[in-house]
Design a protein around this motif. Structure first.
Motif, PDB file in Angstrom:
ATOM      1  N   SER A  63     -50.718  65.220  62.929  1.00  0.00           N
ATOM      2  CA  SER A  63     -51.425  65.196  61.649  1.00  0.00           C
ATOM      3  C   SER A  63     -50.524  64.565  60.597  1.00  0.00           C
ATOM      4  O   SER A  63     -49.329  64.329  60.832  1.00  0.00           O
ATOM      5  CB  SER A  63     -51.806  66.623  61.219  1.00  0.00           C
ATOM      6  N   TYR A  64     -51.083  64.332  59.414  1.00  0.00           N
ATOM      7  CA  TYR A  64     -50.279  63.833  58.308  1.00  0.00           C
ATOM      8  C   TYR A  64     -49.263  64.870  57.854  1.00  0.00           C
ATOM      9  O   TYR A  64     -48.234  64.522  57.239  1.00  0.00           O
ATOM     10  CB  TYR A  64     -51.180  63.410  57.149  1.00  0.00           C
ATOM     11  N   ASP A  65     -49.520  66.140  58.150  1.00  0.00           N
ATOM     12  CA  ASP A  65     -48.530  67.167  57.837  1.00  0.00           C
ATOM     13  C   ASP A  65     -47.241  66.916  58.611  1.00  0.00           C
ATOM     14  O   ASP A  65     -46.136  67.122  58.083  1.00  0.00           O
ATOM     15  CB  ASP A  65     -49.076  68.559  58.159  1.00  0.00           C
ATOM     16  N   ASP A  66     -47.369  66.493  59.873  1.00  0.00           N
ATOM     17  CA  ASP A  66     -46.180  66.148  60.652  1.00  0.00           C
ATOM     18  C   ASP A  66     -45.465  64.940  60.055  1.00  0.00           C
ATOM     19  O   ASP A  66     -44.238  64.908  59.960  1.00  0.00           O
ATOM     20  CB  ASP A  66     -46.564  65.859  62.107  1.00  0.00           C
ATOM     21  N   ILE A  67     -46.238  63.939  59.654  1.00  0.00           N
ATOM     22  CA  ILE A  67     -45.643  62.750  59.048  1.00  0.00           C
ATOM     23  C   ILE A  67     -44.861  63.132  57.790  1.00  0.00           C
ATOM     24  O   ILE A  67     -43.765  62.613  57.525  1.00  0.00           O
ATOM     25  CB  ILE A  67     -46.724  61.714  58.693  1.00  0.00           C
ATOM     26  N   SER A  68     -45.382  64.072  57.016  1.00  0.00           N
ATOM     27  CA  SER A  68     -44.732  64.475  55.768  1.00  0.00           C
ATOM     28  C   SER A  68     -43.413  65.194  56.013  1.00  0.00           C
ATOM     29  O   SER A  68     -42.599  65.340  55.085  1.00  0.00           O
ATOM     30  CB  SER A  68     -45.665  65.373  54.950  1.00  0.00           C
ATOM     31  N   MET A  69     -43.164  65.647  57.240  1.00  0.00           N
ATOM     32  CA  MET A  69     -41.907  66.323  57.558  1.00  0.00           C
ATOM     33  C   MET A  69     -40.774  65.334  57.807  1.00  0.00           C
ATOM     34  O   MET A  69     -39.611  65.735  57.899  1.00  0.00           O
ATOM     35  CB  MET A  69     -42.100  67.214  58.787  1.00  0.00           C
ATOM     36  N   LEU A  70     -41.094  64.061  57.929  1.00  0.00           N
ATOM     37  CA  LEU A  70     -40.058  63.044  58.115  1.00  0.00           C
ATOM     38  C   LEU A  70     -39.333  62.780  56.802  1.00  0.00           C
ATOM     39  O   LEU A  70     -39.823  63.131  55.730  1.00  0.00           O
ATOM     40  CB  LEU A  70     -40.692  61.751  58.627  1.00  0.00           C
ATOM     41  N   GLU A  71     -38.170  62.140  56.920  1.00  0.00           N
ATOM     42  CA  GLU A  71     -37.406  61.832  55.722  1.00  0.00           C
ATOM     43  C   GLU A  71     -38.220  60.893  54.822  1.00  0.00           C
ATOM     44  O   GLU A  71     -38.760  59.892  55.289  1.00  0.00           O
ATOM     45  CB  GLU A  71     -36.078  61.180  56.106  1.00  0.00           C
ATOM     46  N   PRO A  72     -38.315  61.187  53.525  1.00  0.00           N
ATOM     47  CA  PRO A  72     -39.111  60.341  52.616  1.00  0.00           C
ATOM     48  C   PRO A  72     -38.646  58.884  52.629  1.00  0.00           C
ATOM     49  O   PRO A  72     -39.460  57.968  52.607  1.00  0.00           O
ATOM     50  CB  PRO A  72     -38.888  60.992  51.252  1.00  0.00           C
ATOM     51  N   THR A  73     -37.329  58.669  52.649  1.00  0.00           N
ATOM     52  CA  THR A  73     -36.793  57.315  52.720  1.00  0.00           C
ATOM     53  C   THR A  73     -36.440  57.003  54.154  1.00  0.00           C
ATOM     54  O   THR A  73     -35.581  57.664  54.751  1.00  0.00           O
ATOM     55  CB  THR A  73     -35.544  57.162  51.836  1.00  0.00           C
ATOM     56  N   PHE A  74     -37.108  56.019  54.728  1.00  0.00           N
ATOM     57  CA  PHE A  74     -36.919  55.717  56.142  1.00  0.00           C
ATOM     58  C   PHE A  74     -35.509  55.161  56.355  1.00  0.00           C
ATOM     59  O   PHE A  74     -35.138  54.154  55.730  1.00  0.00           O
ATOM     60  CB  PHE A  74     -37.975  54.697  56.578  1.00  0.00           C
ATOM     61  N   PRO A  75     -34.695  55.798  57.207  1.00  0.00           N
ATOM     62  CA  PRO A  75     -33.292  55.385  57.317  1.00  0.00           C
ATOM     63  C   PRO A  75     -33.060  54.116  58.129  1.00  0.00           C
ATOM     64  O   PRO A  75     -31.996  53.526  58.049  1.00  0.00           O
ATOM     65  CB  PRO A  75     -32.647  56.595  58.003  1.00  0.00           C
ATOM     66  N   TYR A  76     -34.044  53.697  58.942  1.00  0.00           N
ATOM     67  CA  TYR A  76     -33.886  52.500  59.764  1.00  0.00           C
ATOM     68  C   TYR A  76     -35.115  51.614  59.585  1.00  0.00           C
ATOM     69  O   TYR A  76     -36.163  52.053  59.104  1.00  0.00           O
ATOM     70  CB  TYR A  76     -33.727  52.865  61.241  1.00  0.00           C
ATOM     71  N   GLU A  77     -34.987  50.366  60.006  1.00  0.00           N
ATOM     72  CA  GLU A  77     -36.140  49.480  59.915  1.00  0.00           C
ATOM     73  C   GLU A  77     -37.239  49.917  60.865  1.00  0.00           C
ATOM     74  O   GLU A  77     -38.411  49.971  60.495  1.00  0.00           O
ATOM     75  CB  GLU A  77     -35.723  48.036  60.214  1.00  0.00           C
ATOM     76  N   TYR A  78     -36.854  50.246  62.118  1.00  0.00           N
ATOM     77  CA  TYR A  78     -37.808  50.738  63.109  1.00  0.00           C
ATOM     78  C   TYR A  78     -37.141  51.829  63.932  1.00  0.00           C
ATOM     79  O   TYR A  78     -35.920  51.848  64.093  1.00  0.00           O
ATOM     80  CB  TYR A  78     -38.269  49.614  64.045  1.00  0.00           C
ATOM     81  N   ALA A  79     -37.945  52.743  64.480  1.00  0.00           N
ATOM     82  CA  ALA A  79     -37.419  53.793  65.353  1.00  0.00           C
ATOM     83  C   ALA A  79     -38.494  54.183  66.359  1.00  0.00           C
ATOM     84  O   ALA A  79     -39.682  54.305  66.014  1.00  0.00           O
ATOM     85  CB  ALA A  79     -36.990  55.018  64.540  1.00  0.00           C
ATOM     86  N   TRP A  80     -38.066  54.374  67.599  1.00  0.00           N
ATOM     87  CA  TRP A  80     -39.015  54.774  68.644  1.00  0.00           C
ATOM     88  C   TRP A  80     -39.639  56.132  68.343  1.00  0.00           C
ATOM     89  O   TRP A  80     -38.970  57.049  67.853  1.00  0.00           O
ATOM     90  CB  TRP A  80     -38.322  54.869  69.998  1.00  0.00           C
ATOM     91  N   ILE A  81     -40.922  56.261  68.666  1.00  0.00           N
ATOM     92  CA  ILE A  81     -41.602  57.550  68.724  1.00  0.00           C
ATOM     93  C   ILE A  81     -42.162  57.703  70.143  1.00  0.00           C
ATOM     94  O   ILE A  81     -41.973  56.829  70.989  1.00  0.00           O
ATOM     95  CB  ILE A  81     -42.725  57.653  67.666  1.00  0.00           C
ATOM     96  N   GLY A  82     -42.817  58.800  70.424  1.00  0.00           N
ATOM     97  CA  GLY A  82     -43.203  59.104  71.800  1.00  0.00           C
ATOM     98  C   GLY A  82     -44.461  58.438  72.305  1.00  0.00           C
ATOM     99  O   GLY A  82     -44.996  58.823  73.350  1.00  0.00           O
ATOM    100  N   LEU A  83     -44.972  57.437  71.620  1.00  0.00           N
ATOM    101  CA  LEU A  83     -46.230  56.798  71.985  1.00  0.00           C
ATOM    102  C   LEU A  83     -45.996  55.664  72.984  1.00  0.00           C
ATOM    103  O   LEU A  83     -45.132  54.810  72.768  1.00  0.00           O
ATOM    104  CB  LEU A  83     -46.903  56.263  70.735  1.00  0.00           C
ATOM    105  N   ILE A  84     -46.770  55.659  74.076  1.00  0.00           N
ATOM    106  CA  ILE A  84     -46.620  54.628  75.105  1.00  0.00           C
ATOM    107  C   ILE A  84     -47.969  54.354  75.763  1.00  0.00           C
ATOM    108  O   ILE A  84     -48.823  55.237  75.855  1.00  0.00           O
ATOM    109  CB  ILE A  84     -45.587  55.072  76.179  1.00  0.00           C
ATOM    110  N   ASP A  85     -48.139  53.117  76.203  1.00  0.00           N
ATOM    111  CA  ASP A  85     -49.313  52.748  77.002  1.00  0.00           C
ATOM    112  C   ASP A  85     -48.782  52.052  78.257  1.00  0.00           C
ATOM    113  O   ASP A  85     -48.911  50.838  78.418  1.00  0.00           O
ATOM    114  CB  ASP A  85     -50.245  51.842  76.200  1.00  0.00           C
ATOM    115  N   ASP A  86     -48.187  52.829  79.124  1.00  0.00           N
ATOM    116  CA  ASP A  86     -47.463  52.338  80.294  1.00  0.00           C
ATOM    117  C   ASP A  86     -48.383  51.534  81.212  1.00  0.00           C
ATOM    118  O   ASP A  86     -49.354  52.067  81.743  1.00  0.00           O
ATOM    119  CB  ASP A  86     -46.871  53.517  81.062  1.00  0.00           C
ATOM    120  N   PRO A  87     -48.101  50.236  81.423  1.00  0.00           N
ATOM    121  CA  PRO A  87     -48.978  49.407  82.264  1.00  0.00           C
ATOM    122  C   PRO A  87     -48.982  49.835  83.735  1.00  0.00           C
ATOM    123  O   PRO A  87     -49.883  49.448  84.473  1.00  0.00           O
ATOM    124  CB  PRO A  87     -48.405  47.998  82.094  1.00  0.00           C
TER     125      PRO A  87
END
Length: 326
Positions: A63-87
């Motif tokens: 949910s957006y509640d989970d998103i709000s728990m992240l750091e307000p200022t993103f510390p990196y340009e990109y970072a992996w999350i657990g989403l995958i569509d394994d071929p």
């Protein structure tokens, strides 16, 4: 001699009324997430192994509640999350994973092994092609479900044979599915080469929807979360093998190659547990496991009807010196 009246009560089954106690343990239906940014560039699979070893898993968001728990200022340009569509679970074979191909009539992956893909298919072009039609040569092609094509419905005879019906009217895959379910069994299900040839003979050189589809993207921790927070132009299968999800600026998600080295986000998940104790008076034989099991099943059904989820019931008798008899 008595007064001639019989006592039909079975002492072994009823006995005196007793004070009994049982407990109810409930886990929160919404797991509590805590997220950790790890500044160690790794591939998606390396990051997954790291998170599973040191935390619970790569980050899942429900949910957006989970998103709000992240750091307000993103510390990196990109970072992996657990989403995958394994071929491996949809391109190499039909598979039995939650993002694998499945027939509309069953809605379950892994129910058939026959396939008739065209060369280089399925391709998941532009990260949009999750429905299948039969091409003019009888092979299968994955395509965007919103495209409009003719379609083939089917029914099953008493002899368990499939009867296919072709409709030249063009519809989206979902509209064709609705029509077939209303008037027939479903969109065409094809389980062998003979049935594939039968459908091919019906379509008359046109492209037509069949009942094969899939639901892309899964979470590393096998969560069934359907929450999505993609960037405006994603997912787009960039650069032609974008099968893993990253978080970008403003906490929006993008897809990219799983082999890219990125920092990543791990999660630690806890569930809030509540235990309730209750006491009841009964003259049933609550030392009989069958009676206890029946009682707990009735309580479970009642609580489920009231909206309780993810709970366990446990029976516990009071010590004999605390038992009250009437």
């Amino acid at each position: 001699m008595g007064d001639g009246r019989r006592n039909d009560r079975n002492p072994a089954m009823f006995g005196a009324s007793q004070l009994m106690r049982w407990s109810l343990s409930s886990c929160s239906n919404f797991p509590q997430h805590k997220y950790f940014y790890i500044n160690q560039p790794m591939t998606w699979f390396q990051a997954q192994n790291y998170c599973r070893e040191h935390y619970n898993d790569l980050a899942t968001f429900e949910s957006y509640d989970d998103i709000s728990m992240l750091e307000p200022t993103f510390p990196y340009e990109y970072a992996w999350i657990g989403l995958i569509d394994d071929p491996k679970s949809w391109k190499v074979n039909l598979g039995n994973k939650s993002n694998s191909w499945r027939w509309s009539v069953t809605g379950e992956p892994g129910k058939t092994t026959f396939e008739a893909w065209a060369s280089s298919e399925p391709s998941f072009g532009n990260a949009q092609e999750t429905c299948v039609n039969m091409d003019t040569d009888g092979t299968w092609i994955d395509t965007d479900c919103t495209n409009k094509y003719s379609f083939v419905c089917y029914t099953v005879t008493k002899q368990s044979e499939k009867v296919y019906n072709f409709f030249p009217t063009v519809k989206s895959w979902n509209s064709a599915q609705e029509y077939c379910k209303e008037h027939y069994t479903d969109l065409a299900m094809i389980e062998n080469a003979f049935e594939n040839a039968m459908v091919f003979s019906k379509i008359g050189g046109k492209r037509a929807w069949i009942g094969l589809y899939r639901v892309p993207w899964t979470w590393s921790d096998r969560s069934n979360s359907s929450f999505k927070n993609w960037d405006d132009t994603d997912p787009n299968h960039f650069p032609l093998n974008g099968h893993c999800g990253v978080e970008g600026p403003h906490h929006k998600w993008l897809d990219t190659s799983c082999s890219v080295l990125q920092p990543f986000i791990c999660q630690q998940v806890t569930r809030l547990t509540t235990t309730l104790g209750m006491q009841i008076m009964t003259d049933a034989n609550m030392t009989d496991p069958a009676v206890i099991e029946q009682f707990l099943q009735q309580i479970h059904a009642r609580l489920t009807h009231l909206g309780w989820t993810d709970f366990k019931l446990q029976w516990k008798n009071l010590p004999s010196n605390q038992t009250q008899q009437t």
